[in-house]
Design a protein around this motif. Sequence first.
Motif, PDB file in Angstrom:
ATOM      1  N   MET A   1      62.898  -6.404  -9.044  1.00 36.34           N
ATOM      2  CA  MET A   1      61.698  -7.214  -8.795  1.00 36.34           C
ATOM      3  C   MET A   1      61.541  -8.327  -9.838  1.00 36.34           C
ATOM      4  O   MET A   1      61.040  -9.387  -9.553  1.00 36.34           O
ATOM      5  N   GLU A   2      62.017  -8.063 -11.079  1.00 39.58           N
ATOM      6  CA  GLU A   2      61.848  -9.034 -12.168  1.00 39.58           C
ATOM      7  C   GLU A   2      62.451 -10.392 -11.832  1.00 39.58           C
ATOM      8  O   GLU A   2      61.860 -11.428 -12.098  1.00 39.58           O
ATOM      9  N   LYS A   3      63.662 -10.384 -11.215  1.00 40.44           N
ATOM     10  CA  LYS A   3      64.310 -11.655 -10.857  1.00 40.44           C
ATOM     11  C   LYS A   3      63.465 -12.438  -9.858  1.00 40.44           C
ATOM     12  O   LYS A   3      63.438 -13.660  -9.876  1.00 40.44           O
ATOM     13  N   SER A   4      62.796 -11.727  -8.960  1.00 38.12           N
ATOM     14  CA  SER A   4      62.006 -12.413  -7.941  1.00 38.12           C
ATOM     15  C   SER A   4      60.845 -13.180  -8.570  1.00 38.12           C
ATOM     16  O   SER A   4      60.399 -14.187  -8.039  1.00 38.12           O
ATOM     17  N   LEU A   5      60.354 -12.697  -9.728  1.00 42.44           N
ATOM     18  CA  LEU A   5      59.261 -13.393 -10.402  1.00 42.44           C
ATOM     19  C   LEU A   5      59.697 -14.795 -10.785  1.00 42.44           C
ATOM     20  O   LEU A   5      58.920 -15.734 -10.742  1.00 42.44           O
ATOM     21  N   HIS A   6      60.976 -14.945 -11.170  1.00 37.87           N
ATOM     22  CA  HIS A   6      61.475 -16.254 -11.576  1.00 37.87           C
ATOM     23  C   HIS A   6      61.465 -17.229 -10.409  1.00 37.87           C
ATOM     24  O   HIS A   6      61.269 -18.423 -10.589  1.00 37.87           O
ATOM     25  N   LEU A   7      61.709 -16.735  -9.203  1.00 40.78           N
ATOM     26  CA  LEU A   7      61.694 -17.619  -8.031  1.00 40.78           C
ATOM     27  C   LEU A   7      60.273 -18.063  -7.710  1.00 40.78           C
ATOM     28  O   LEU A   7      60.059 -19.196  -7.259  1.00 40.78           O
ATOM     29  N   LEU A   8      59.310 -17.194  -7.919  1.00 43.26           N
ATOM     30  CA  LEU A   8      57.916 -17.563  -7.658  1.00 43.26           C
ATOM     31  C   LEU A   8      57.430 -18.566  -8.688  1.00 43.26           C
ATOM     32  O   LEU A   8      56.616 -19.439  -8.380  1.00 43.26           O
ATOM     33  N   ARG A   9      57.970 -18.461  -9.896  1.00 41.88           N
ATOM     34  CA  ARG A   9      57.589 -19.373 -10.972  1.00 41.88           C
ATOM     35  C   ARG A   9      58.334 -20.696 -10.795  1.00 41.88           C
ATOM     36  O   ARG A   9      59.561 -20.756 -10.871  1.00 41.88           O
ATOM     37  N   GLN A  10      57.611 -21.760 -10.501  1.00 41.70           N
ATOM     38  CA  GLN A  10      58.189 -23.088 -10.318  1.00 41.70           C
ATOM     39  C   GLN A  10      57.396 -24.080 -11.155  1.00 41.70           C
ATOM     40  O   GLN A  10      56.193 -23.912 -11.352  1.00 41.70           O
ATOM     41  N   SER A  11      58.065 -25.118 -11.647  1.00 39.39           N
ATOM     42  CA  SER A  11      57.331 -26.099 -12.454  1.00 39.39           C
ATOM     43  C   SER A  11      56.250 -26.772 -11.607  1.00 39.39           C
ATOM     44  O   SER A  11      55.155 -27.060 -12.088  1.00 39.39           O
ATOM     45  N   GLU A  12      56.556 -27.020 -10.337  1.00 48.83           N
ATOM     46  CA  GLU A  12      55.509 -27.509  -9.441  1.00 48.83           C
ATOM     47  C   GLU A  12      55.648 -26.879  -8.054  1.00 48.83           C
ATOM     48  O   GLU A  12      56.748 -26.583  -7.596  1.00 48.83           O
ATOM     49  N   ASP A 116      70.222 -14.579  -3.766  1.00 47.09           N
ATOM     50  CA  ASP A 116      70.571 -13.380  -3.013  1.00 47.09           C
ATOM     51  C   ASP A 116      69.478 -13.105  -1.982  1.00 47.09           C
ATOM     52  O   ASP A 116      68.290 -13.299  -2.254  1.00 47.09           O
ATOM     53  N   ILE A 117      69.878 -12.650  -0.798  1.00 48.09           N
ATOM     54  CA  ILE A 117      68.916 -12.495   0.301  1.00 48.09           C
ATOM     55  C   ILE A 117      67.765 -11.565  -0.067  1.00 48.09           C
ATOM     56  O   ILE A 117      66.602 -11.821   0.255  1.00 48.09           O
ATOM     57  N   ASN A 118      68.057 -10.485  -0.803  1.00 48.25           N
ATOM     58  CA  ASN A 118      66.981  -9.562  -1.186  1.00 48.25           C
ATOM     59  C   ASN A 118      66.023 -10.186  -2.194  1.00 48.25           C
ATOM     60  O   ASN A 118      64.838  -9.840  -2.229  1.00 48.25           O
ATOM     61  N   ARG A 119      66.524 -11.106  -3.017  1.00 50.86           N
ATOM     62  CA  ARG A 119      65.634 -11.794  -3.971  1.00 50.86           C
ATOM     63  C   ARG A 119      64.592 -12.604  -3.216  1.00 50.86           C
ATOM     64  O   ARG A 119      63.429 -12.694  -3.623  1.00 50.86           O
ATOM     65  N   GLY A 120      65.022 -13.226  -2.116  1.00 49.39           N
ATOM     66  CA  GLY A 120      64.074 -13.982  -1.293  1.00 49.39           C
ATOM     67  C   GLY A 120      62.984 -13.078  -0.748  1.00 49.39           C
ATOM     68  O   GLY A 120      61.788 -13.378  -0.833  1.00 49.39           O
ATOM     69  N   TYR A 121      63.399 -11.925  -0.196  1.00 48.65           N
ATOM     70  CA  TYR A 121      62.429 -10.967   0.338  1.00 48.65           C
ATOM     71  C   TYR A 121      61.512 -10.430  -0.761  1.00 48.65           C
ATOM     72  O   TYR A 121      60.296 -10.312  -0.588  1.00 48.65           O
ATOM     73  N   ASP A 122      62.112 -10.073  -1.913  1.00 47.78           N
ATOM     74  CA  ASP A 122      61.325  -9.525  -3.023  1.00 47.78           C
ATOM     75  C   ASP A 122      60.289 -10.529  -3.529  1.00 47.78           C
ATOM     76  O   ASP A 122      59.187 -10.157  -3.935  1.00 47.78           O
ATOM     77  N   THR A 123      60.654 -11.819  -3.520  1.00 45.52           N
ATOM     78  CA  THR A 123      59.730 -12.859  -3.968  1.00 45.52           C
ATOM     79  C   THR A 123      58.477 -12.860  -3.107  1.00 45.52           C
ATOM     80  O   THR A 123      57.351 -12.905  -3.617  1.00 45.52           O
ATOM     81  N   MET A 124      58.660 -12.806  -1.778  1.00 47.22           N
ATOM     82  CA  MET A 124      57.504 -12.813  -0.879  1.00 47.22           C
ATOM     83  C   MET A 124      56.696 -11.522  -1.030  1.00 47.22           C
ATOM     84  O   MET A 124      55.465 -11.550  -1.063  1.00 47.22           O
ATOM     85  N   TRP A 125      57.377 -10.399  -1.134  1.00 44.06           N
ATOM     86  CA  TRP A 125      56.684  -9.110  -1.308  1.00 44.06           C
ATOM     87  C   TRP A 125      55.829  -9.150  -2.573  1.00 44.06           C
ATOM     88  O   TRP A 125      54.656  -8.767  -2.549  1.00 44.06           O
ATOM     89  N   HIS A 126      56.416  -9.634  -3.667  1.00 42.74           N
ATOM     90  CA  HIS A 126      55.680  -9.714  -4.932  1.00 42.74           C
ATOM     91  C   HIS A 126      54.463 -10.632  -4.783  1.00 42.74           C
ATOM     92  O   HIS A 126      53.367 -10.311  -5.279  1.00 42.74           O
ATOM     93  N   LEU A 127      54.636 -11.770  -4.117  1.00 42.14           N
ATOM     94  CA  LEU A 127      53.523 -12.704  -3.927  1.00 42.14           C
ATOM     95  C   LEU A 127      52.360 -12.015  -3.201  1.00 42.14           C
ATOM     96  O   LEU A 127      51.203 -12.109  -3.626  1.00 42.14           O
ATOM     97  N   ILE A 128      52.670 -11.318  -2.116  1.00 38.38           N
ATOM     98  CA  ILE A 128      51.604 -10.659  -1.341  1.00 38.38           C
ATOM     99  C   ILE A 128      50.951  -9.543  -2.166  1.00 38.38           C
ATOM    100  O   ILE A 128      49.725  -9.368  -2.140  1.00 38.38           O
ATOM    101  N   GLN A 129      51.751  -8.800  -2.933  1.00 39.15           N
ATOM    102  CA  GLN A 129      51.181  -7.761  -3.812  1.00 39.15           C
ATOM    103  C   GLN A 129      50.188  -8.376  -4.798  1.00 39.15           C
ATOM    104  O   GLN A 129      49.105  -7.836  -5.025  1.00 39.15           O
ATOM    105  N   GLN A 130      50.579  -9.515  -5.387  1.00 40.92           N
ATOM    106  CA  GLN A 130      49.710 -10.163  -6.370  1.00 40.92           C
ATOM    107  C   GLN A 130      48.455 -10.727  -5.720  1.00 40.92           C
ATOM    108  O   GLN A 130      47.371 -10.708  -6.317  1.00 40.92           O
ATOM    109  N   MET A 131      48.589 -11.238  -4.510  1.00 31.18           N
ATOM    110  CA  MET A 131      47.433 -11.804  -3.798  1.00 31.18           C
ATOM    111  C   MET A 131      46.356 -10.749  -3.552  1.00 31.18           C
ATOM    112  O   MET A 131      45.168 -11.068  -3.486  1.00 31.18           O
TER     113      MET A 131
END
Length: 277
Positions: A1-12, A116-131
């Motif tokens: 899950m940690e790697k997915s946090l990096h994808l959610l984090r964007q400069s803009e 990686d395909i699972n990183r994409g899925y994990d990113t969205m899952w993490h976003l919804i969990q945080q929301m």
Amino acid sequence: MEKSLHLLRQSEWRVIDQSAVGIHFHPLQSFGTDDTLCASVGTGHAPATARTWVHHHTIVLGIQDTRLPFLEKGREFLEQQGYQSIVRNSGGLAVVLDEGVLNISLILPETEKGIDINRGYDTMWHLIQQMFADFADRPIEAREIVGSYCPGSYDLSIDGKKFAGISQRRLKKGVAVQIYLCVNGSGSKRAELIKQFYEIARGGEETRFSYPEIVPEVMASLSELLNQNFTIADVMMRLLKELKRNSDFLYAGQLNDYELELFPGYYQRVIDRNEKM
């Protein structure tokens, strides 16, 4: 899950909000828009983009659904119920879109190593969990919910009841991670509609592909699961708060000039695919 946090984090993060105009544009335009954004973000012509969209009375079919033996009968049934049906260009099977379903697309640039395909899925899952982190006693799980429509290993559920599904689309070094969130309304009524569609379109025949045996009771909306009267606008506010927390610059935008040039070509491809199906 940690790697997915990096994808959610964007400069803009650019946000293209089409959640309030769904009645005025065709669902096929949504898929053409996401392909356009993939090409633009993937080639560096735009920053990471979150697009939100809502469509009314639409059933989005997967490629496998087009191989159902009595597909036309199934589509006629949907039309009688007041639903149009289209075929999408990402994976999965039939899903319901209506005014109580919010779609979120995260369009991300592929890094040199690729996403990686699972990183994409994990990113969205993490976003919804945080929301929905304020409902800590109702954890959001990602696992296949047997009996749901469009089942997959990243079905999002609470207490074993599915409220969301995730798919991905990859194009020109861009990745679109797409989710439909059943915000309000009856999840089981939506599932009952798809159940009837499959019964009619399959017509009792044996098929090479195994279509889901739908159990309406395993699907629900977030409003039902969290005992809150959520609106689309409520969930939009939660999304914007999270994106702001994960960027230095969050802004509302529209398609830029480069994307406006690309869009007609990608939209036409989506139309052609649907006509072919």
